[in-house]
Design a protein around this motif. Structure first.
Motif, PDB file in Angstrom:
ATOM      1  N   GLU A  55     -43.088 -63.340  -1.785  1.00 15.89           N
ATOM      2  CA  GLU A  55     -43.051 -64.666  -2.394  1.00 15.89           C
ATOM      3  C   GLU A  55     -41.640 -65.129  -2.753  1.00 15.89           C
ATOM      4  O   GLU A  55     -41.355 -66.335  -2.725  1.00 15.89           O
ATOM      5  N   ASP A  56     -40.710 -64.228  -3.068  1.00 18.96           N
ATOM      6  CA  ASP A  56     -39.371 -64.660  -3.478  1.00 18.96           C
ATOM      7  C   ASP A  56     -38.292 -64.281  -2.471  1.00 18.96           C
ATOM      8  O   ASP A  56     -37.100 -64.281  -2.789  1.00 18.96           O
ATOM      9  N   ILE A  57     -38.683 -63.956  -1.242  1.00 22.67           N
ATOM     10  CA  ILE A  57     -37.707 -63.641  -0.194  1.00 22.67           C
ATOM     11  C   ILE A  57     -37.311 -64.925   0.530  1.00 22.67           C
ATOM     12  O   ILE A  57     -38.157 -65.743   0.874  1.00 22.67           O
ATOM     13  N   ASN A  58     -36.016 -65.100   0.745  1.00 24.37           N
ATOM     14  CA  ASN A  58     -35.510 -66.251   1.485  1.00 24.37           C
ATOM     15  C   ASN A  58     -34.727 -65.736   2.691  1.00 24.37           C
ATOM     16  O   ASN A  58     -33.549 -65.372   2.580  1.00 24.37           O
ATOM     17  N   PHE A  59     -35.377 -65.708   3.839  1.00 22.52           N
ATOM     18  CA  PHE A  59     -34.734 -65.133   5.009  1.00 22.52           C
ATOM     19  C   PHE A  59     -33.710 -66.064   5.646  1.00 22.52           C
ATOM     20  O   PHE A  59     -33.119 -65.718   6.675  1.00 22.52           O
TER      21      PHE A  59
END
Length: 346
Positions: A55-59
């Motif tokens: 939910e809080d990963i920004n690839f």
């Protein structure tokens, strides 16, 4: 039996943020890592992961690092920029299929927005390092050179990827195209002809060998050239320049002595000097001496390979010196590592 059958093996996948490990993600299948030396981006990863803690990963800014542990020792297996995400739900299970490439993707994605002007006398490697850093790539390992640009440069159209410019400049000084090691560092290195002096891996058949018994071997030398003419006609350099290298050794099946002269002509846009141009012709001759005898074989997973590896093999017909062109490995204790290479005959 391969040694992989009697070792401890595990793999983990870490999300990197700000240069450190932010969290781990967990695979829904066994991801595969590939390396193709002739490709611009060199390394890639593909695999599906459980979405429980995504939910809080920004690839767009976060990266993936793969690590395998063999007999208690950690081996890095690459840093990757995620380039696609496909979210899935199957039987109530939520996963995301990810594809990613080496940090060189950052230099492929970034393009020049105005004409790139490089003054005459600029050091090639210094300029290449500057272009990499402009793409946000700072983990760089470069072999210095004293070669400088003979002319002012504005060769590339607006919209040209930085990586194209970098590899164009590297080709002019007989360096390898930019490549990435398993720690994610970008390397800028001179081309070196495969030889016993630069063997990186040795595989010998036997009871406790890493190499499998099966292999394929294909031969086709019919399209080989044996005379290599390189021409540089840049008006900024004054008179046209050329250099020639020939394969005349009678022990080489496709040499001029055995089949007559078969010409290859290469046009280059620029060169630092006549010596470098001759080295380009010599390099093309050397690469031709890597026969079109292509082999494929498997070993236990060995996470120490990168690009442009030179292999010494002793496995029935696969005996001698080889230049590795591709490898791939599914990060699973039950999988083998696949290799493709070309035999060196001179």
């Amino acid at each position: 039996m391969l040694i992989k059958d009697i070792i401890e093996f595990s793999a983990r996948y870490e999300v990197m943020r700000g240069g450190g490990v932010y969290k781990r993600i967990y695979p829904a299948d066994d991801p595969e890592i590939n390396c193709v030396s002739s490709s611009a981006l060199k390394m890639s990863i593909r695999g599906a992961f459980y979405r429980d803690n995504f939910e809080d990963i920004n690839f767009l800014t976060d990266r993936i690092r793969a690590v395998v542990t063999i007999n208690g020792v950690d081996y890095p297996c690459g840093h990757f920029v995620v380039t696609s995400e496909e979210y899935r739900k199957t039987g109530g299970l939520k996963t995301v299929a990810i594809e990613g490439y080496s940090p060189l993707y950052l230099a492929e994605r970034k393009k020049i927005e105005t004409r790139l002007s490089i003054p005459a006398g600029t050091n090639y490697v210094a300029q290449i390092n500057s272009l990499l850093m402009a793409c946000g790539i700072t983990n760089i390992i470069s072999t210095p050179t004293s070669l400088t640009m003979a002319t002012a440069r504005e060769d590339w159209e607006i919209g040209t990827p930085y990586l194209t410019i970098i590899n164009d400049l590297l080709a002019e000084i007989n360096y390898n195209s930019a490549w990435v090691d398993l720690n994610g560092a970008v390397h800028i290195t001179p081309y070196a002809a495969p030889s016993l002096a630069n063997v990186t891996h040795t595989y010998t058949a036997g009871q406790f060998s890493l190499i499998g018994e099966d292999y394929t071997l294909s031969n086709d030398m019919h399209s080989k050239c044996n005379v290599f003419l390189v021409i540089c006609s840049n008006p900024d350099l004054g008179a046209p320049m050329s250099a020639t290298a020939e394969i005349t050794d009678p022990s080489v099946p496709f040499s001029t002595v055995n089949i007559g002269r078969v010409l290859s002509v290469t046009q280059v846009d620029n060169t630092p000097n006549q010596t470098v141009l001759q080295n380009t012709a010599n390099m093309l001759r050397t690469k031709a001496l890597l026969t079109t005898q292509t082999i494929t074989f498997e070993t236990a997973i060995n996470p120490t390979h990168s690009s442009f590896n030179v292999l010494a093999l002793d496995n029935d017909e696969l005996s001698g010196l080889f230049e590795e062109t591709e490898w791939s490995m599914v990060l699973s204790p039950s999988a083998n590592m696949k290799h493709k290479a070309r035999r060196v005959i001179a």
